[in-house]
Structure formats: C-alpha cells, structure tokens
Motif scaffolding. Structure first.
Motif, PDB file in Angstrom:
ATOM      1  N   PHE A   1       0.779  -1.240   0.000  1.00  0.00           N
ATOM      2  CA  PHE A   1       0.000   0.000   0.000  1.00  0.00           C
ATOM      3  C   PHE A   1       0.811   1.290   0.000  1.00  0.00           C
ATOM      4  CE2 PHE A   1      -2.948  -3.131   1.928  1.00  0.00           C
ATOM      5  CZ  PHE A   1      -3.882  -3.127   0.900  1.00  0.00           C
ATOM      6  N   TYR A   2       2.055   1.244   0.422  1.00  0.00           N
ATOM      7  CA  TYR A   2       2.825   2.479   0.514  1.00  0.00           C
ATOM      8  C   TYR A   2       4.140   2.423  -0.250  1.00  0.00           C
ATOM      9  CZ  TYR A   2      -0.627   3.510   4.029  1.00  0.00           C
ATOM     10  OH  TYR A   2      -1.810   3.725   4.655  1.00  0.00           O
ATOM     11  N   CYS A   3       5.038   1.565   0.190  1.00  0.00           N
ATOM     12  CA  CYS A   3       6.379   1.527  -0.383  1.00  0.00           C
ATOM     13  C   CYS A   3       6.361   1.168  -1.864  1.00  0.00           C
ATOM     14  CB  CYS A   3       7.235   0.535   0.403  1.00  0.00           C
ATOM     15  SG  CYS A   3       8.945   0.478  -0.129  1.00  0.00           S
ATOM     16  N   GLY A   4       5.681   0.082  -2.219  1.00  0.00           N
ATOM     17  CA  GLY A   4       5.634  -0.355  -3.614  1.00  0.00           C
ATOM     18  C   GLY A   4       5.107   0.711  -4.555  1.00  0.00           C
ATOM     19  N   PRO A   5       3.904   1.259  -4.293  1.00  0.00           N
ATOM     20  CA  PRO A   5       3.401   2.314  -5.178  1.00  0.00           C
ATOM     21  C   PRO A   5       4.295   3.549  -5.211  1.00  0.00           C
ATOM     22  CG  PRO A   5       1.612   1.413  -3.870  1.00  0.00           C
ATOM     23  CD  PRO A   5       2.883   0.815  -3.337  1.00  0.00           C
ATOM     24  N   PHE A   6       4.860   3.925  -4.067  1.00  0.00           N
ATOM     25  CA  PHE A   6       5.736   5.097  -4.013  1.00  0.00           C
ATOM     26  C   PHE A   6       7.001   4.878  -4.831  1.00  0.00           C
ATOM     27  CE2 PHE A   6       8.938   7.690  -1.539  1.00  0.00           C
ATOM     28  CZ  PHE A   6       8.537   8.909  -2.045  1.00  0.00           C
ATOM     29  N   VAL A   7       7.614   3.717  -4.699  1.00  0.00           N
ATOM     30  CA  VAL A   7       8.835   3.414  -5.451  1.00  0.00           C
ATOM     31  C   VAL A   7       8.535   3.345  -6.950  1.00  0.00           C
ATOM     32  CG1 VAL A   7      10.605   1.662  -5.876  1.00  0.00           C
ATOM     33  CG2 VAL A   7      10.040   2.331  -3.531  1.00  0.00           C
ATOM     34  N   ARG A   8       7.402   2.755  -7.324  1.00  0.00           N
ATOM     35  CA  ARG A   8       7.049   2.710  -8.745  1.00  0.00           C
ATOM     36  C   ARG A   8       6.808   4.118  -9.295  1.00  0.00           C
ATOM     37  NH1 ARG A   8       4.805  -2.019  -6.805  1.00  0.00           N
ATOM     38  NH2 ARG A   8       2.710  -1.168  -6.535  1.00  0.00           N
ATOM     39  N   LEU A   9       6.241   5.016  -8.489  1.00  0.00           N
ATOM     40  CA  LEU A   9       6.062   6.410  -8.903  1.00  0.00           C
ATOM     41  C   LEU A   9       7.416   7.084  -9.107  1.00  0.00           C
ATOM     42  CD1 LEU A   9       4.295   8.977  -9.327  1.00  0.00           C
ATOM     43  CD2 LEU A   9       4.526   9.355  -6.864  1.00  0.00           C
ATOM     44  N   ILE A  10       8.324   6.904  -8.164  1.00  0.00           N
ATOM     45  CA  ILE A  10       9.674   7.471  -8.296  1.00  0.00           C
ATOM     46  C   ILE A  10      10.335   6.928  -9.555  1.00  0.00           C
ATOM     47  CG2 ILE A  10      12.008   7.501  -7.304  1.00  0.00           C
ATOM     48  CD1 ILE A  10      10.647   7.448  -4.521  1.00  0.00           C
ATOM     49  N   PHE A  11      10.246   5.613  -9.752  1.00  0.00           N
ATOM     50  CA  PHE A  11      10.882   4.973 -10.898  1.00  0.00           C
ATOM     51  C   PHE A  11      10.307   5.495 -12.214  1.00  0.00           C
ATOM     52  CE2 PHE A  11      11.414   1.610 -14.023  1.00  0.00           C
ATOM     53  CZ  PHE A  11      12.769   1.367 -13.921  1.00  0.00           C
ATOM     54  N   ARG A  12       8.979   5.609 -12.292  1.00  0.00           N
ATOM     55  CA  ARG A  12       8.343   6.136 -13.524  1.00  0.00           C
ATOM     56  C   ARG A  12       8.760   7.577 -13.767  1.00  0.00           C
ATOM     57  NH1 ARG A  12       3.709   3.577 -11.514  1.00  0.00           N
ATOM     58  NH2 ARG A  12       2.910   5.584 -10.848  1.00  0.00           N
ATOM     59  N   THR A  13       8.964   8.338 -12.708  1.00  0.00           N
ATOM     60  CA  THR A  13       9.390   9.727 -12.845  1.00  0.00           C
ATOM     61  C   THR A  13      10.821   9.802 -13.376  1.00  0.00           C
ATOM     62  OG1 THR A  13       7.931  10.364 -11.027  1.00  0.00           O
ATOM     63  CG2 THR A  13       9.675  11.907 -11.614  1.00  0.00           C
ATOM     64  N   ILE A  14      11.681   8.936 -12.890  1.00  0.00           N
ATOM     65  CA  ILE A  14      13.076   8.927 -13.340  1.00  0.00           C
ATOM     66  C   ILE A  14      13.181   8.441 -14.786  1.00  0.00           C
ATOM     67  CG2 ILE A  14      15.350   7.861 -13.018  1.00  0.00           C
ATOM     68  CD1 ILE A  14      14.681   7.706 -10.008  1.00  0.00           C
ATOM     69  N   PHE A  15      12.464   7.376 -15.101  1.00  0.00           N
ATOM     70  CA  PHE A  15      12.560   6.746 -16.420  1.00  0.00           C
ATOM     71  C   PHE A  15      11.257   6.961 -17.200  1.00  0.00           C
ATOM     72  CE2 PHE A  15      15.536   4.336 -13.780  1.00  0.00           C
ATOM     73  CZ  PHE A  15      16.673   4.420 -14.562  1.00  0.00           C
ATOM     74  N   ARG A  16      10.989   8.205 -17.526  1.00  0.00           N
ATOM     75  CA  ARG A  16       9.782   8.526 -18.299  1.00  0.00           C
ATOM     76  C   ARG A  16       9.917   7.976 -19.705  1.00  0.00           C
ATOM     77  NH1 ARG A  16       7.181  14.074 -16.449  1.00  0.00           N
ATOM     78  NH2 ARG A  16       7.822  13.918 -14.299  1.00  0.00           N
ATOM     79  N   GLU A  17       8.857   7.349 -20.177  1.00  0.00           N
ATOM     80  CA  GLU A  17       8.857   6.819 -21.532  1.00  0.00           C
ATOM     81  C   GLU A  17       8.124   7.798 -22.432  1.00  0.00           C
ATOM     82  OE1 GLU A  17       7.396   2.874 -21.841  1.00  0.00           O
ATOM     83  OE2 GLU A  17       8.607   2.148 -20.171  1.00  0.00           O
ATOM     84  N   LYS A  18       8.630   7.967 -23.631  1.00  0.00           N
ATOM     85  CA  LYS A  18       7.941   8.817 -24.605  1.00  0.00           C
ATOM     86  C   LYS A  18       6.723   8.065 -25.099  1.00  0.00           C
ATOM     87  CE  LYS A  18      12.078  11.161 -26.087  1.00  0.00           C
ATOM     88  NZ  LYS A  18      13.015  11.452 -27.145  1.00  0.00           N
ATOM     89  N   LYS A  19       5.619   8.760 -25.147  1.00  0.00           N
ATOM     90  CA  LYS A  19       4.392   8.131 -25.613  1.00  0.00           C
ATOM     91  C   LYS A  19       4.422   8.005 -27.121  1.00  0.00           C
ATOM     92  CE  LYS A  19       1.800   9.511 -21.698  1.00  0.00           C
ATOM     93  NZ  LYS A  19       0.721   9.986 -21.039  1.00  0.00           N
ATOM     94  N   GLU A  20       3.909   6.885 -27.609  1.00  0.00           N
ATOM     95  CA  GLU A  20       3.909   6.631 -29.048  1.00  0.00           C
ATOM     96  C   GLU A  20       3.055   7.654 -29.790  1.00  0.00           C
ATOM     97  OE1 GLU A  20       3.122   2.597 -30.112  1.00  0.00           O
ATOM     98  OE2 GLU A  20       4.221   1.857 -28.363  1.00  0.00           O
ATOM     99  N   SER A  21       2.055   8.197 -29.126  1.00  0.00           N
ATOM    100  CA  SER A  21       1.171   9.160 -29.791  1.00  0.00           C
ATOM    101  C   SER A  21       1.889  10.474 -30.087  1.00  0.00           C
ATOM    102  CB  SER A  21      -0.072   9.418 -28.931  1.00  0.00           C
ATOM    103  OG  SER A  21       0.316   9.961 -27.682  1.00  0.00           O
ATOM    104  N   GLN A  22       3.004  10.763 -29.397  1.00  0.00           N
ATOM    105  CA  GLN A  22       3.736  11.999 -29.636  1.00  0.00           C
ATOM    106  C   GLN A  22       4.478  11.957 -30.971  1.00  0.00           C
ATOM    107  OE1 GLN A  22       6.243  12.334 -26.213  1.00  0.00           O
ATOM    108  NE2 GLN A  22       4.677  13.394 -25.007  1.00  0.00           N
TER     109      GLN A  22
END
Length: 164
Positions: free
Chosen positions: A133-154
């Motif tokens: 409920f806390y650590c996992g979602p928070f770490v995944r948010l941090i990780f997604r922020t660090i490694f942002r993927e370019k969206k294919e629609s762009q």
C-alpha cells in the motif's frame, strides 16, 4: 517495470532503501515503545548495513525465486497490476524471514530461534502492508518519474506537424 539491467539495479536500490528504512523505523519504534523524532534518526544508523544486504538478497536471489513462485499461480496474460501484487507478496514472504534473521543476528541482544520467530512474526504483517500500500506504489512512482517513456502518440503528431 524495469526494461533492462541498469533500470533493474536502480529500481532495486530505491526499493531496498525505502523498504528497509520503513521497517527499521518500525522495529526501532517497537524496541523503544513508540515513535518520536529520534526514532527516524536512530533508524538511519542501520541503513548502511541493512540496505546492501537487502539489495544483494533481492537482486541476486529472492527476485528470481519470487517471480517463479508468482508465475506458478499467475499467467503472463493476467492483469499487470495483479502480477505486480503477486510478485510483491512473494518477495515479502521470502525477504521478511530472511531480513528478520539478519536483524536478529546483528542487532538483537538475545540471538535465539524464538527471538527470530518473534521478530519475523512482528515484522511480516507490517512488511506486507507497507509494501503493497505504501512503499511499492511510491517506489514505482519514483521509478516512472526517473525513467519517463515517450508516448507513441507523440511521434505521429510531431511527424504531422513537420509535414505541414
């Protein structure tokens, strides 16, 4: 979420650090009878010892076992978030008794089988809930922020504007 070994190392470092810190704060609070500002400072003293141990265990041993266990009940076609939950639960089921044993050996005054079992029993509910409920979602948010993927629609939008 990690797409290569480098990202896997970064993800595991972040997860180990935040998970270990939360669990050490919890254990310091149990040992001192409550949470104060000093609890958070005291927990920092164990991080240089416990984070590398957690990283090595998770990255080289537990992660592989946990994925195998999770996929013994999940299919690759199942919803990705359920696969993530299954892997997280399996990791907690292995890491909690292992890290409780390490903590018992390194930090407890009484280093008995009973002390380890009690430490494990006290830590497991907290570790599981904290992870899910806390650590996992928070770490995944941090990780997604660090490694942002370019969206294919762009890409098509940029190509269309260049053609005009």
């Amino acid at each position: 979420m990690p797409k290569n070994k480098f990202q896997d190392v970064v993800f595991t470092i972040i997860m180990a650090t935040i998970m270990v810190y939360g669990m050490v704060v919890y254990n310091v609070a149990l040992n001192t009878g409550g949470v104060t500002g000093a609890t958070f400072v005291a927990a920092l003293h164990e991080l240089p010892i416990m984070v590398p141990i957690a990283f090595i265990l998770e990255f080289f041993v537990v992660g592989k076992i946990a994925k195998a266990l999770a996929f013994s009940v999940m299919r690759p076609t199942d919803r990705p978030q359920f696969i993530t939950y299954a892997i997280s639960i399996c990791i907690c089921c292995i890491m909690c008794p292992t890290m409780s044993l390490v903590a018992t050996i390194l930090f407890k005054d009484t280093k008995t089988f009973g002390t380890w079992i009690q430490t494990w029993a006290m830590n497991f509910p907290m570790a599981l809930l904290y992870q899910l409920f806390y650590c996992g979602p928070f770490v995944r948010l941090i990780f997604r922020t660090i490694f942002r993927e370019k969206k294919e629609s762009q890409a098509p939008v940029a190509a269309e504007s260049e053609a005009a």
